[in-house]
Design a protein around this motif. Structure first.
Motif, PDB file in Angstrom:
ATOM      1  N   THR A   4     -20.747 -52.843  83.779  1.00 36.67           N
ATOM      2  CA  THR A   4     -22.112 -52.356  83.967  1.00 36.67           C
ATOM      3  C   THR A   4     -22.206 -50.956  83.372  1.00 36.67           C
ATOM      4  O   THR A   4     -21.370 -50.102  83.650  1.00 36.67           O
ATOM      5  CB  THR A   4     -22.459 -52.291  85.476  1.00 36.67           C
ATOM      6  OG1 THR A   4     -22.251 -53.577  86.041  1.00 36.67           O
ATOM      7  CG2 THR A   4     -23.891 -51.864  85.676  1.00 36.67           C
ATOM      8  N   ILE A   5     -23.230 -50.732  82.566  1.00 39.91           N
ATOM      9  CA  ILE A   5     -23.443 -49.411  81.966  1.00 39.91           C
ATOM     10  C   ILE A   5     -24.812 -48.914  82.412  1.00 39.91           C
ATOM     11  O   ILE A   5     -25.820 -49.580  82.213  1.00 39.91           O
ATOM     12  CB  ILE A   5     -23.376 -49.482  80.425  1.00 39.91           C
ATOM     13  CG1 ILE A   5     -22.000 -49.991  79.988  1.00 39.91           C
ATOM     14  CG2 ILE A   5     -23.687 -48.111  79.816  1.00 39.91           C
ATOM     15  CD1 ILE A   5     -21.894 -50.244  78.505  1.00 39.91           C
ATOM     16  N   ASN A   6     -24.828 -47.742  83.025  1.00 41.59           N
ATOM     17  CA  ASN A   6     -26.071 -47.110  83.467  1.00 41.59           C
ATOM     18  C   ASN A   6     -26.303 -45.863  82.636  1.00 41.59           C
ATOM     19  O   ASN A   6     -25.445 -44.987  82.577  1.00 41.59           O
ATOM     20  CB  ASN A   6     -25.993 -46.730  84.951  1.00 41.59           C
ATOM     21  CG  ASN A   6     -25.806 -47.944  85.839  1.00 41.59           C
ATOM     22  OD1 ASN A   6     -26.471 -48.954  85.656  1.00 41.59           O
ATOM     23  ND2 ASN A   6     -24.896 -47.850  86.789  1.00 41.59           N
ATOM     24  N   ILE A   7     -27.444 -45.767  82.001  1.00 44.77           N
ATOM     25  CA  ILE A   7     -27.783 -44.592  81.195  1.00 44.77           C
ATOM     26  C   ILE A   7     -28.799 -43.761  81.965  1.00 44.77           C
ATOM     27  O   ILE A   7     -29.859 -44.258  82.349  1.00 44.77           O
ATOM     28  CB  ILE A   7     -28.348 -45.005  79.820  1.00 44.77           C
ATOM     29  CG1 ILE A   7     -27.286 -45.812  79.070  1.00 44.77           C
ATOM     30  CG2 ILE A   7     -28.794 -43.784  79.031  1.00 44.77           C
ATOM     31  CD1 ILE A   7     -27.782 -46.418  77.778  1.00 44.77           C
ATOM     32  N   ASP A   8     -28.423 -42.507  82.192  1.00 37.87           N
ATOM     33  CA  ASP A   8     -29.285 -41.590  82.922  1.00 37.87           C
ATOM     34  C   ASP A   8     -29.314 -40.274  82.141  1.00 37.87           C
ATOM     35  O   ASP A   8     -28.297 -39.570  82.061  1.00 37.87           O
ATOM     36  CB  ASP A   8     -28.744 -41.363  84.341  1.00 37.87           C
ATOM     37  CG  ASP A   8     -29.640 -40.481  85.178  1.00 37.87           C
ATOM     38  OD1 ASP A   8     -30.562 -39.835  84.618  1.00 37.87           O
ATOM     39  OD2 ASP A   8     -29.419 -40.421  86.404  1.00 37.87           O
ATOM     40  N   GLU A   9     -30.445 -39.936  81.561  1.00 36.00           N
ATOM     41  CA  GLU A   9     -30.566 -38.738  80.731  1.00 36.00           C
ATOM     42  C   GLU A   9     -30.333 -37.452  81.515  1.00 36.00           C
ATOM     43  O   GLU A   9     -30.081 -36.399  80.934  1.00 36.00           O
ATOM     44  CB  GLU A   9     -31.939 -38.705  80.063  1.00 36.00           C
ATOM     45  CG  GLU A   9     -32.136 -39.830  79.075  1.00 36.00           C
ATOM     46  CD  GLU A   9     -33.542 -39.869  78.515  1.00 36.00           C
ATOM     47  OE1 GLU A   9     -34.376 -39.027  78.890  1.00 36.00           O
ATOM     48  OE2 GLU A   9     -33.807 -40.759  77.689  1.00 36.00           O
ATOM     49  N   ASN A  10     -30.403 -37.503  82.829  1.00 38.83           N
ATOM     50  CA  ASN A  10     -30.198 -36.313  83.656  1.00 38.83           C
ATOM     51  C   ASN A  10     -28.724 -35.995  83.897  1.00 38.83           C
ATOM     52  O   ASN A  10     -28.399 -34.913  84.369  1.00 38.83           O
ATOM     53  CB  ASN A  10     -30.919 -36.472  84.997  1.00 38.83           C
ATOM     54  CG  ASN A  10     -32.428 -36.578  84.820  1.00 38.83           C
ATOM     55  OD1 ASN A  10     -33.001 -35.896  83.977  1.00 38.83           O
ATOM     56  ND2 ASN A  10     -33.055 -37.457  85.589  1.00 38.83           N
ATOM     57  N   LEU A  11     -27.849 -36.934  83.598  1.00 32.49           N
ATOM     58  CA  LEU A  11     -26.413 -36.705  83.788  1.00 32.49           C
ATOM     59  C   LEU A  11     -25.856 -35.865  82.644  1.00 32.49           C
ATOM     60  O   LEU A  11     -26.216 -36.073  81.484  1.00 32.49           O
ATOM     61  CB  LEU A  11     -25.663 -38.028  83.870  1.00 32.49           C
ATOM     62  CG  LEU A  11     -25.926 -38.882  85.106  1.00 32.49           C
ATOM     63  CD1 LEU A  11     -25.182 -40.214  84.990  1.00 32.49           C
ATOM     64  CD2 LEU A  11     -25.503 -38.152  86.364  1.00 32.49           C
ATOM     65  N   HIS A  12     -24.949 -34.959  82.974  1.00 33.18           N
ATOM     66  CA  HIS A  12     -24.342 -34.095  81.965  1.00 33.18           C
ATOM     67  C   HIS A  12     -22.929 -34.538  81.603  1.00 33.18           C
ATOM     68  O   HIS A  12     -22.441 -34.252  80.529  1.00 33.18           O
ATOM     69  CB  HIS A  12     -24.328 -32.646  82.448  1.00 33.18           C
ATOM     70  CG  HIS A  12     -25.709 -32.079  82.574  1.00 33.18           C
ATOM     71  ND1 HIS A  12     -26.552 -32.383  83.610  1.00 33.18           N
ATOM     72  CD2 HIS A  12     -26.398 -31.256  81.763  1.00 33.18           C
ATOM     73  CE1 HIS A  12     -27.698 -31.750  83.463  1.00 33.18           C
ATOM     74  NE2 HIS A  12     -27.637 -31.050  82.339  1.00 33.18           N
ATOM     75  N   ASP A  13     -22.249 -35.208  82.526  1.00 29.29           N
ATOM     76  CA  ASP A  13     -20.893 -35.687  82.288  1.00 29.29           C
ATOM     77  C   ASP A  13     -20.853 -37.201  82.421  1.00 29.29           C
ATOM     78  O   ASP A  13     -21.613 -37.789  83.189  1.00 29.29           O
ATOM     79  CB  ASP A  13     -19.908 -35.089  83.306  1.00 29.29           C
ATOM     80  CG  ASP A  13     -19.663 -33.610  83.067  1.00 29.29           C
ATOM     81  OD1 ASP A  13     -19.740 -33.181  81.905  1.00 29.29           O
ATOM     82  OD2 ASP A  13     -19.374 -32.899  84.050  1.00 29.29           O
ATOM     83  N   THR A  14     -19.939 -37.808  81.678  1.00 32.47           N
ATOM     84  CA  THR A  14     -19.731 -39.248  81.798  1.00 32.47           C
ATOM     85  C   THR A  14     -18.752 -39.498  82.934  1.00 32.47           C
ATOM     86  O   THR A  14     -17.716 -38.847  83.024  1.00 32.47           O
ATOM     87  CB  THR A  14     -19.164 -39.822  80.486  1.00 32.47           C
ATOM     88  OG1 THR A  14     -20.085 -39.548  79.438  1.00 32.47           O
ATOM     89  CG2 THR A  14     -18.927 -41.313  80.590  1.00 32.47           C
ATOM     90  N   GLU A  15     -19.091 -40.449  83.785  1.00 32.95           N
ATOM     91  CA  GLU A  15     -18.223 -40.815  84.898  1.00 32.95           C
ATOM     92  C   GLU A  15     -17.929 -42.304  84.805  1.00 32.95           C
ATOM     93  O   GLU A  15     -18.834 -43.112  84.615  1.00 32.95           O
ATOM     94  CB  GLU A  15     -18.909 -40.519  86.236  1.00 32.95           C
ATOM     95  CG  GLU A  15     -18.097 -40.939  87.432  1.00 32.95           C
ATOM     96  CD  GLU A  15     -18.823 -40.709  88.757  1.00 32.95           C
ATOM     97  OE1 GLU A  15     -18.234 -41.010  89.791  1.00 32.95           O
ATOM     98  OE2 GLU A  15     -19.980 -40.230  88.734  1.00 32.95           O
ATOM     99  N   ILE A  16     -16.671 -42.642  84.932  1.00 32.60           N
ATOM    100  CA  ILE A  16     -16.265 -44.044  84.904  1.00 32.60           C
ATOM    101  C   ILE A  16     -15.662 -44.379  86.255  1.00 32.60           C
ATOM    102  O   ILE A  16     -14.736 -43.706  86.719  1.00 32.60           O
ATOM    103  CB  ILE A  16     -15.253 -44.311  83.774  1.00 32.60           C
ATOM    104  CG1 ILE A  16     -15.901 -43.995  82.424  1.00 32.60           C
ATOM    105  CG2 ILE A  16     -14.737 -45.741  83.836  1.00 32.60           C
ATOM    106  CD1 ILE A  16     -14.969 -44.061  81.256  1.00 32.60           C
ATOM    107  N   VAL A  17     -16.188 -45.415  86.890  1.00 32.01           N
ATOM    108  CA  VAL A  17     -15.702 -45.857  88.189  1.00 32.01           C
ATOM    109  C   VAL A  17     -15.163 -47.269  88.030  1.00 32.01           C
ATOM    110  O   VAL A  17     -15.841 -48.136  87.465  1.00 32.01           O
ATOM    111  CB  VAL A  17     -16.845 -45.840  89.244  1.00 32.01           C
ATOM    112  CG1 VAL A  17     -16.339 -46.361  90.573  1.00 32.01           C
ATOM    113  CG2 VAL A  17     -17.420 -44.441  89.382  1.00 32.01           C
TER     114      VAL A  17
END
Length: 146
Positions: A4-17
């Motif tokens: 699952t890939i969620n794109i959120d323009e408000n995020l500054h860092d990439t997080e992988i769970v």
């Protein structure tokens, strides 16, 4: 496996769970691949798991279907196959010296010609490795020795 890939323009860092029911060999390989983005590889020694910076790896060797990672002062085992490590590290200054070994070029101290167009490498830690004739010319070229 579900991705699952969620794109959120408000995020500054990439997080992988990684969510999993149990830690499987496949999950460990996925985590190992992700660690390479941070320039780390997952290795083990005894019952402990380490996250080793690839800059510390002198060479990687496959013996009896096990893959060993050597640093200047230690030896670790990894679940990755030699060809998997080579694919991930070839752009990071590593070179295959034979069917069972890859070496980080910056740790080569000297070269010596052997019989049948083979080369003997002496590494910074004093260990010596043989480069098969199949890879010798390409290694010389990569090092600018030819």
């Amino acid at each position: 496996m579900k991705i699952t890939i969620n794109i959120d323009e408000n995020l500054h860092d990439t997080e992988i769970v990684v969510n999993c029911g149990e830690m499987t060999a496949e999950t460990e390989q996925i985590i190992s691949a992700l660690r390479l983005f941070d320039r780390q590889i997952t290795v083990s020694k005894g019952n402990e798991i380490y996250f080793l910076d690839i800059s510390k790896i002198i060479y990687v060797e496959s013996v009896d279907r096990k893959t060993f990672v050597y640093t200047s002062d230690d030896c670790f085992e990894t679940k990755l196959k030699l060809y998997e490590i080579e694919e991930r590290l070839c752009s990071c200054g590593f070179f295959r010296t034979g069917k069972a070994c890859i070496v980080q070029l910056k740790y080569i101290r000297s070269l010596k010609s052997e019989l049948n167009r083979k080369l003997r490498l002496t590494l910074e830690n004093g260990e010596q490795l043989i480069v098969s004739r199949q890879y010798a010319d390409e290694l010389k070229h990569r090092l600018g020795v030819k």
